[in-house]
Design an enzyme around this catalytic site. Structure first.
Site, PDB file in Angstrom:
ATOM      1  CE  LYS A 105      -4.532   0.680   0.317  1.00  8.83           C
ATOM      2  NZ  LYS A 105      -5.560  -0.306  -0.061  1.00  8.83           N
ATOM      3  CG  ASN A 220     -15.087   4.181  -7.475  1.00  6.94           C
ATOM      4  OD1 ASN A 220     -15.190   2.981  -7.238  1.00  6.94           O
ATOM      5  ND2 ASN A 220     -15.010   4.644  -8.700  1.00  6.94           N
ATOM      6  N   GLY A 222     -19.068   3.477  -2.700  1.00  8.59           N
ATOM      7  CA  GLY A 222     -20.403   3.703  -2.144  1.00  8.59           C
ATOM      8  C   GLY A 222     -21.420   4.060  -3.215  1.00  8.59           C
ATOM      9  CE1 TYR A 223     -24.028   6.771  -8.799  1.00  7.35           C
ATOM     10  CE2 TYR A 223     -22.007   5.953  -9.840  1.00  7.35           C
ATOM     11  CZ  TYR A 223     -23.339   6.342  -9.934  1.00  7.35           C
ATOM     12  OH  TYR A 223     -23.992   6.289 -11.139  1.00  7.35           O
TER      13      TYR A 223
HETATM   14  N1  GLU Z   1      -7.262   0.065  -3.387  1.00  8.30           N
HETATM   15  C1  GLU Z   1      -8.034  -1.106  -3.648  1.00  8.30           C
HETATM   16  C2  GLU Z   1      -8.072  -2.019  -2.448  1.00  8.30           C
HETATM   17  O1  GLU Z   1      -7.932  -1.602  -1.313  1.00  8.30           O
HETATM   18  C3  GLU Z   1      -7.575  -1.805  -4.909  1.00  8.30           C
HETATM   19  C4  GLU Z   1      -6.161  -2.253  -4.890  1.00  8.30           C
HETATM   20  C5  GLU Z   1      -5.674  -2.706  -6.251  1.00  8.30           C
HETATM   21  O2  GLU Z   1      -6.457  -2.684  -7.185  1.00  8.30           O
HETATM   22  O3  GLU Z   1      -4.513  -3.051  -6.337  1.00  8.30           O
HETATM   23  O4  GLU Z   1      -8.337  -3.185  -2.566  1.00  8.30           O
END
Ligand code: GLU
Length: 415
Positions: A105, A220, A222-223
């Site tokens: 992340k 994104n 929630g909508y």
């Molecule tokens: N940010 C999204 C998640 O928390 C997608 C992560 C991704 O597509 O690599 O799962």
């Protein structure tokens, strides 16, 4: 009330799982911390000519099962511990969905709402210049997350490609369609969550065409959850919220109209025909399904006893604290835990990676079909495990995911 530290929450959840699986203490210790992390200072020329330095992070939590994967968040309250927790959850998420990926992340402490387009572009490019040394199409593949968009992905991919002297579409996912994005990525998080809700409703005997829904967080995920619940199931969305407030209409809210209202006024508040309610009232509504779809630490020991929803479907990462989990389970609420419920995003991200490598792009219905298969399989493996061990759905998701990561680490001789 101070929010619980999300990384401590993630570690506590892992400890519970280690107990259930009787994990070796050394293995447990390794899984409780990230493999590596990079902290960067990002200088950006602002529009007024001044120089501002932003703090950013990239955490690679565990890559035993494949390259790290996970989004980048832009948020004023970002902390290294939030990013660590989210990277841990990505590890379990990819494993649970049986993707050949590890977890990572990224984050930048910033308020994107206060930045011009030019500043946002310079910040995005500068971040990639800094973390470019540890990410790459076969090492660590970022994606959008809170307040990051396909346009931001496009700038980041372009910056990395310039450095490499060739197109590197596979650097990250969630790109616009014209430059290597996948069909079906935009609504994938919500759509995947709805496939798990469909399976849960079947188990609980809930008729989704008559179901009522509340959505906490109208971004994104929630909508699209609100919109697709109406489109796919004919369910009624009675309440939605954003960072400025919550609205309720017993007659139902049209998700698209609320989205247009939000686009025009920058909030869901004051939507014609709806009345304002508080955050606590929204969480306590007598609805069939509650979607926490914003940030972590929303459902706590204080408000969990008031939750009347039959299903809590966690589209956000980490919305429920461990104390609240115990209360929801005791009260018979069927919880679809975050790294199962919101795994549709990374699953279609993985499909995007595959299409980038193949240079061959799929039709939208193929994406939907494959996503449905992945989500449905993962949901049932969690449900079966929760019944087998008599544990809650989150603990069951951990058991399935952690077992696979441990197996990979053992095979590789790490532990
Ligand atoms: N940010 C999204 C998640 O928390 C997608 C992560 C991704 O597509 O690599 O799962």
């Amino acid at each position: 009330m101070t929010k619980e530290n999300p990384f401590l929450v993630a570690q506590q959840q892992l400890d519970q799982c280690a107990k259930i699986l009787k994990l070796d203490p050394g293995v447990q210790a390794l899984l409780k911390v990230p493999s590596r992390e990079l902290h960067v200072s990002i200088p950006v020329k602002m529009d007024d000519g001044s120089l501002k330095v932003f703090q950013g992070f990239r955490v690679q939590y565990n890559d035993a099962k494949g390259p790290c994967k996970g989004g980048i968040r832009f948020h004023p309250e970002e902390t290294i511990d939030t990013v660590r927790a989210l990277a841990a959850w990505m590890t379990w998420k990819c494993s649970l969905l049986d993707l050949p990926l590890g977890g990572g992340k990224g984050g930048i402490i910033c308020n994107p709402k206060e930045l011009s387009q030019g500043e946002l572009e310079r910040l995005s490019r500068a971040y990639i210049n800094q973390v470019g040394r540890i990410i790459g199409p076969d090492k660590d593949i970022p994606a959008p997350d809170v307040y990051t968009t396909p346009q931001i992905m496009a700038w980041m991919m372009d910056e990395y490609s310039r450095g490499a002297g060739k197109n590197q579409f596979g650097l990250l996912t969630g790109k616009p369609l014209a430059i290597g994005g996948s069909k079906g990525r935009g609504d994938a998080t919500a759509r995947g969550g709805l496939y798990t809700v469909r399976e849960a409703a079947r188990e609980l005997g809930i008729d989704l065409s008559r179901a009522t829904i509340a959505v906490q967080g109208f971004g994104n995920a929630g909508y699209y959850a609100a919109y697709l619940a109406q489109e796919l199931f004919g369910s009624k969305v009675v309440a939605v919220s954003d960072s400025q407030g919550c609205i309720l209409s017993d007659d139902g809210l049209d998700a698209q109209k609320v989205a247009s209202h939000k686009a025009a006024t920058s909030t869901v508040c004051n939507f014609p025909g709806a009345r304002a309610i508080s955050d606590e009232e929204l969480l306590a509504l007598d609805v069939d399904i509650l979607f926490p779809a914003a940030l972590e630490g929303v459902i706590t020991a204080e408000n969990a006893p008031n939750i009347r929803a039959k299903i809590v479907a966690e589209l956000a990462n980490g919305p429920t604290t461990p104390d609240a989990d115990v209360i929801l389970y005791k009260n018979g609420v069927h919880l679809i835990p975050d790294f199962l419920c919101n795994a549709g995003g990374v699953t279609v991200s993985y499909f995007e990676m595959v299409q980038n490598f193949y240079m061959y792009y799929w039709e939208e219905e193929d994406v939907h079909k494959r996503l449905d298969q992945k989500m449905t399989t993962a949901y049932h493996s969690v449900l079966d495990t929760s019944r087998k061990y008599k544990i809650n759905m989150r603990q069951a998701a951990y058991v399935v995911a952690v077992e696979r990561v441990v197996e990979a680490m053992k095979l590789r001789g790490w532990v």
